[in-house]
Design an enzyme around this catalytic site. Structure first.
Site, PDB file in Angstrom:
ATOM      1  N   ARG A  80      40.716  30.661  41.618  1.00 24.88           N
ATOM      2  CA  ARG A  80      40.177  29.476  40.965  1.00 24.88           C
ATOM      3  C   ARG A  80      38.974  28.923  41.711  1.00 24.88           C
ATOM      4  O   ARG A  80      38.912  29.009  42.936  1.00 24.88           O
ATOM      5  CB  ARG A  80      41.250  28.386  40.907  1.00 24.88           C
ATOM      6  CG  ARG A  80      42.412  28.734  39.978  1.00 24.88           C
ATOM      7  CD  ARG A  80      43.616  27.901  40.328  1.00 24.88           C
ATOM      8  NE  ARG A  80      44.747  28.158  39.446  1.00 24.88           N
ATOM      9  CZ  ARG A  80      45.602  29.185  39.595  1.00 24.88           C
ATOM     10  NH1 ARG A  80      45.436  30.061  40.576  1.00 24.88           N
ATOM     11  NH2 ARG A  80      46.615  29.325  38.760  1.00 24.88           N
ATOM     12  N   HIS A 179      43.725  43.475  40.638  1.00 23.30           N
ATOM     13  CA  HIS A 179      44.865  42.608  40.317  1.00 23.30           C
ATOM     14  C   HIS A 179      46.101  43.398  39.884  1.00 23.30           C
ATOM     15  O   HIS A 179      46.781  43.037  38.914  1.00 23.30           O
ATOM     16  CB  HIS A 179      44.426  41.616  39.231  1.00 23.30           C
ATOM     17  CG  HIS A 179      45.170  40.328  39.214  1.00 23.30           C
ATOM     18  ND1 HIS A 179      46.435  40.203  38.699  1.00 23.30           N
ATOM     19  CD2 HIS A 179      44.832  39.103  39.660  1.00 23.30           C
ATOM     20  CE1 HIS A 179      46.829  38.943  38.813  1.00 23.30           C
ATOM     21  NE2 HIS A 179      45.876  38.251  39.403  1.00 23.30           N
ATOM     22  N   CYS A 180      46.421  44.486  40.608  1.00 25.87           N
ATOM     23  CA  CYS A 180      47.654  45.237  40.309  1.00 25.87           C
ATOM     24  C   CYS A 180      48.881  44.418  40.695  1.00 25.87           C
ATOM     25  O   CYS A 180      48.885  43.723  41.707  1.00 25.87           O
ATOM     26  CB  CYS A 180      47.695  46.529  41.128  1.00 25.87           C
ATOM     27  SG  CYS A 180      46.820  47.891  40.369  1.00 25.87           S
ATOM     28  N   GLU A 312      46.244  40.352  46.205  1.00 29.28           N
ATOM     29  CA  GLU A 312      44.831  40.335  45.820  1.00 29.28           C
ATOM     30  C   GLU A 312      43.968  40.122  47.058  1.00 29.28           C
ATOM     31  O   GLU A 312      43.826  38.992  47.522  1.00 29.28           O
ATOM     32  CB  GLU A 312      44.576  39.215  44.817  1.00 29.28           C
ATOM     33  CG  GLU A 312      45.434  39.303  43.584  1.00 29.28           C
ATOM     34  CD  GLU A 312      45.601  37.952  42.894  1.00 29.28           C
ATOM     35  OE1 GLU A 312      44.608  37.339  42.499  1.00 29.28           O
ATOM     36  OE2 GLU A 312      46.748  37.489  42.782  1.00 29.28           O
TER      37      GLU A 312
HETATM   38  C1  G6D Z   1      46.456  34.949  39.911  1.00 33.40           C
HETATM   39  O1  G6D Z   1      46.700  33.022  41.345  1.00 33.40           O
HETATM   40  C2  G6D Z   1      46.672  33.504  40.011  1.00 33.40           C
HETATM   41  C3  G6D Z   1      47.868  33.132  39.232  1.00 33.40           C
HETATM   42  O2  G6D Z   1      48.079  31.758  39.278  1.00 33.40           O
HETATM   43  C4  G6D Z   1      47.609  33.636  37.826  1.00 33.40           C
HETATM   44  O3  G6D Z   1      48.327  33.053  36.869  1.00 33.40           O
HETATM   45  C5  G6D Z   1      47.591  35.136  37.833  1.00 33.40           C
HETATM   46  O4  G6D Z   1      46.540  35.527  38.636  1.00 33.40           O
HETATM   47  C6  G6D Z   1      47.437  35.751  36.478  1.00 33.40           C
HETATM   48  O5  G6D Z   1      46.748  35.688  40.946  1.00 33.40           O
END
Ligand code: G6D
Length: 347
Positions: A80, A179-180, A312
């Site tokens: 974010r 993002h695995c 991540e």
């Molecule tokens: C991420 O940190 C975020 C989570 O809050 C999110 O909902 C997810 O990706 C899909 O790692």
């Protein structure tokens, strides 16, 4: 080493192509040109049986929306950005607030939703899939034409080497991750609560009720966030601390010890599978799948909370008062270069 290329549908008038690599030594990986997304990783367990070890949608059309970012390349900035805005060289840039009050994972149409160019390079010891994409000036509000290349090398010795490169014609932000969601039990036999996790992270970053980073850095010792020694993910996940409640589990950036390379180890005792991650990035966001999108997984398995764990590796996300912004700044004409190695095996 084998490489297969197949069309799985269209996005507008562009073909979605799946590249599947089998190293014939116990590692199979499939990646789409859509979002340079890893759709499948299969490895063998202690008995030599193959099984899926990342969450994968049964219906590949779901990768077009991919609400949970399964396996996707996330950018320009992962995580974010507080209030969906930032300043750079006295200019303010406004981003899409696609994550409540914040911008998240590159905005409404992030890199995960783009078709990338692909170049496959085959040698005897490895197959490299190179994905490139040009993100134009002000795409999703970010300054600078940014040329990006991410590559995945699948080696004979069961490694997946992930390299990220980039260059921009203006100062910008760049903080790309993969993002695995890992689950080493094989075909999602179990959730990840019995997996052990070990990370050389002595601090983590506090989040608020919107999942955004506040700027506060907290030492992990004597908290539920201490994974310096190997610990079961489930051990403290229902803990009562304010940070655990705010995340509904783990959804926090962890900082690797200063002056050490990032090391993360995930292990599932039952199947014997382990994964070792080494990265040049200073931070890893650990997300314990606290929310689900309800879409069916491979082998017709229903998706459940805590079915997968995201690790991540990235720069810390940008929090209150633009905290940690300096990590993500890529100066004009400077080369961005980061390598992460995923090693798979059994013990
Ligand atoms: C991420 O940190 C975020 C989570 O809050 C999110 O909902 C997810 O990706 C899909 O790692």
């Amino acid at each position: 080493m084998k490489l297969k290329r197949e069309s799985i549908g269209n996005l507008g008038n562009e073909e979605i192509i799946k590249y599947s690599v089998d190293n014939e030594k116990g590692l199979k990986v499939s990646i789409l040109n859509l979002g340079a997304t890893i759709t499948e990783i299969k490895t063998i367990d202690r008995n030599g049986e193959f099984g899926h070890i990342v969450l994968s949608y049964e219906d590949e059309k779901n990768y077009i929306e991919n609400p949970s970012y399964y396996g996707a390349t996330v950018g320009r900035t992962a995580g974010r950005i507080d209030k969906g805005r930032f300043t750079l060289n006295d200019n303010e840039y406004i981003l899409n607030k696609n994550y409540g009050v914040n911008s998240g994972h590159g905005g409404s149409v992030g890199f995960n939703k783009k078709i990338w160019n692909v170049n496959a390079i085959e040698t005897e010891e490895k197959i490299t899939l190179e994905f490139s994409y040009l993100s134009k000036d002000l795409e999703e509000g970010y300054p600078g034409n940014l040329e990006i290349k991410v590559s995945y090398e699948i080696t004979e010795d069961n490694k997946l080497i992930f390299k990220i490169q980039g260059v921009s014609d203006k100062d910008t932000l760049m903080n790309i991750t993969n993002h695995c969601y890992f689950n080493l039990s094989g075909d999602y036999k179990e959730d990840i609560l019995n997996h052990t996790l070990k990370m050389n992270c002595d601090r983590f970053l506090a989040i608020d009720e919107n999942g955004g980073v506040t700027g506060e850095i907290i030492p992990v010792n004597n908290t539920e966030f201490d994974f310096i020694e190997e610990k079961k993910i489930g051990q403290d996940i229902e803990g009562s601390s304010k940070q655990m409640k705010l995340g509904y589990g783990y959804d926090h950036p962890f900082m690797f010890n200063e002056n050490e390379k990032g090391n993360v180890e995930l292990y599932d005792e039952k199947s014997g599978r382990y994964m070792k991650v080494t990265t040049e990035y200073p931070c890893v966001v650990v997300y314990s799948q606290n929310f689900i999108d309800g879409l069916v997984l491979k082998e017709g398995k229903e998706t459940k909370k805590r079915n997968g764990i995201c690790l991540e590796v990235q720069y810390p996300p940008i929090g209150y008062n633009e905290s940690f912004k300096e990590f993500s700044i890529l100066k004009a004409h400077e080369i961005f270069n980061k390598e992460t190695i995923y090693e798979f095996g059994v013990k």
